[in-house]
Design an enzyme around this catalytic site. Sequence first.
Site, PDB file in Angstrom:
ATOM      1  N   ARG A   1       0.823  -1.217   0.000  1.00 28.34           N
ATOM      2  CA  ARG A   1       0.000   0.000   0.000  1.00 28.34           C
ATOM      3  C   ARG A   1       0.854   1.261   0.000  1.00 28.34           C
ATOM      4  O   ARG A   1       0.394   2.331  -0.381  1.00 28.34           O
ATOM      5  CB  ARG A   1      -0.981  -0.004   1.198  1.00 28.34           C
ATOM      6  CG  ARG A   1      -1.918   1.205   1.179  1.00 28.34           C
ATOM      7  CD  ARG A   1      -3.011   1.131   2.226  1.00 28.34           C
ATOM      8  NE  ARG A   1      -2.528   0.836   3.552  1.00 28.34           N
ATOM      9  CZ  ARG A   1      -1.856   1.693   4.333  1.00 28.34           C
ATOM     10  NH1 ARG A   1      -1.613   2.929   3.924  1.00 28.34           N
ATOM     11  NH2 ARG A   1      -1.447   1.324   5.535  1.00 28.34           N
TER      12      ARG A   1
ATOM     13  N   TYR B   1     -12.129  16.026 -18.259  1.00 25.09           N
ATOM     14  CA  TYR B   1     -12.640  14.650 -18.196  1.00 25.09           C
ATOM     15  C   TYR B   1     -13.735  14.587 -17.107  1.00 25.09           C
ATOM     16  O   TYR B   1     -13.562  15.141 -16.017  1.00 25.09           O
ATOM     17  CB  TYR B   1     -11.479  13.698 -17.897  1.00 25.09           C
ATOM     18  CG  TYR B   1     -11.938  12.327 -17.477  1.00 25.09           C
ATOM     19  CD1 TYR B   1     -12.625  11.512 -18.366  1.00 25.09           C
ATOM     20  CD2 TYR B   1     -11.708  11.870 -16.183  1.00 25.09           C
ATOM     21  CE1 TYR B   1     -13.082  10.264 -17.969  1.00 25.09           C
ATOM     22  CE2 TYR B   1     -12.151  10.628 -15.782  1.00 25.09           C
ATOM     23  CZ  TYR B   1     -12.837   9.832 -16.679  1.00 25.09           C
ATOM     24  OH  TYR B   1     -13.294   8.611 -16.281  1.00 25.09           O
TER      25      TYR B   1
HETATM   26  N1  PLP Z   1      -8.114  11.488 -17.579  1.00 19.09           N
HETATM   27  C1  PLP Z   1      -8.635  11.308 -18.791  1.00 19.09           C
HETATM   28  C2  PLP Z   1      -8.338  12.312 -19.848  1.00 19.09           C
HETATM   29  C3  PLP Z   1      -9.428  10.208 -19.064  1.00 19.09           C
HETATM   30  O1  PLP Z   1      -9.952  10.034 -20.294  1.00 19.09           O
HETATM   31  C4  PLP Z   1      -9.689   9.275 -18.022  1.00 19.09           C
HETATM   32  C5  PLP Z   1     -10.542   8.099 -18.248  1.00 19.09           C
HETATM   33  O2  PLP Z   1     -11.194   7.957 -19.258  1.00 19.09           O
HETATM   34  C6  PLP Z   1      -9.140   9.517 -16.761  1.00 19.09           C
HETATM   35  C7  PLP Z   1      -8.342  10.615 -16.575  1.00 19.09           C
HETATM   36  C8  PLP Z   1      -9.390   8.574 -15.618  1.00 19.09           C
HETATM   37  O3  PLP Z   1      -8.626   7.441 -15.779  1.00 19.09           O
HETATM   38  P1  PLP Z   1      -8.971   6.014 -15.107  1.00 19.09           P
HETATM   39  O4  PLP Z   1     -10.191   5.485 -15.782  1.00 19.09           O
HETATM   40  O5  PLP Z   1      -7.723   5.232 -15.332  1.00 19.09           O
HETATM   41  O6  PLP Z   1      -9.226   6.278 -13.664  1.00 19.09           O
END
Ligand code: PLP
Length: 395
Positions: free
Chosen positions: A60, A114
């Site tokens: 961890r 996102y």
């Molecule tokens: N950042 C972007 C631009 C993404 O497209 C995504 C997921 O689609 C993430 C972060 C999050 O990643 P994860 O699904 O690995 O948590």
Amino acid sequence: MTDKSPTPSPSSHTADSLETRCVHAGEPRPRPSGALVAPIYQSSTYEYHGEDYHDVGYLRLSNTPSQLSVARKIAALEGAEAALVAASGMSAISATLMAFASAGDHILAQDCLYGGTQGFLRGELHRFGVSHSPIDPQRPESWEALLKPTTRVIYVETLTNPLVQVADLEAVVAFAREHDLVSVIDNTFASPVNFRPAEHGFDLVMESCTKYMNGHSDLIAGSVAGSAEQVHKVKLTLDHLGGALDPHACFLLQRGLKTLAVRVRAQNGSALALARLLESHSAVARVNYPGLASHPEHERAAALFAGFGGMVSFEMVGGTAAAETLLKAVTLPTVAVSLGGPETLLVRPAAAIHSQFSAEERTASGIADGLIRMSVGLEGTDDLLADLTQALEAV
Ligand code: PLP
């Protein structure tokens, strides 16, 4: 845990080409038992040898050989002093934001992030007293008015989802330095092959390693890279959140990273060819791809990036109905979320990844109902061109 046998003298290879770093950086040297491929250290705990208890190996705490080895490779690829791997992209993002913002603090965040990151800012961070203001990434002159004495972080993405816009990244770094903010960038869509933000002055670089970094659509992982001091700060938060990456996922990610450069360059090439095809077709109203001269930030992308990436989005003239017809007519691509793998994936954001937003919010963000996002895979370019052509003709 300090690196003791069987993983002494890690090879960093930071001076080598990106291809060489993909293959050799961070690998344990000498090779444990001579194994060409680094073993999976599937052990939750490690023997105590009298070191500080915080350094004793424990999964961890992200300080065991499988985790350290892949983190070293990522640091070398990002051109950063240090890196940390996490259980997902969201795990890396949430730990980083929590490490640098406390109750009462404020974050400047790009207005079209996102969805998971937006949800975290609007949800958990707000509940715990951290506020944020959306910034228009193309208008640096508008940012100062949003600054507060409590602003700690400025957060952007290299290429936005799904419109593949390019923020004024140099202005973000300059603004952060001027106002003593931590600059954080999600580089998932570009990957370090196309852009290495740490080399351009960003403090912390996040990747959803689920995408291009691993590149095989078979795991969830994340990373954060930056100075050793700042990455350590994130690690302490990640330790408490329990977001460490397990050894088997580390092994898969390390294997995926070895081919990152060749994969991403092939995807760059196919994406440009497909974007040009789409732009020339009468069924398509608009194509978003920074490699096209028609893209509003094409010059910025050409100046900053080594390649334009594998993500393309396009708006069908016939709106939702035409987009749905196209999704049914393609035979090679799969309709699925996520990106960066060997398989070409298509998704209609209004129906999937942006369905949690209201129609008004989507319109304000420029996400039309007939917009399709494409993650270009590793199939033959000509096969993809032929399949997309026949699908466009079917609309
Ligand atoms: N950042 C972007 C631009 C993404 O497209 C995504 C997921 O689609 C993430 C972060 C999050 O990643 P994860 O699904 O690995 O948590």
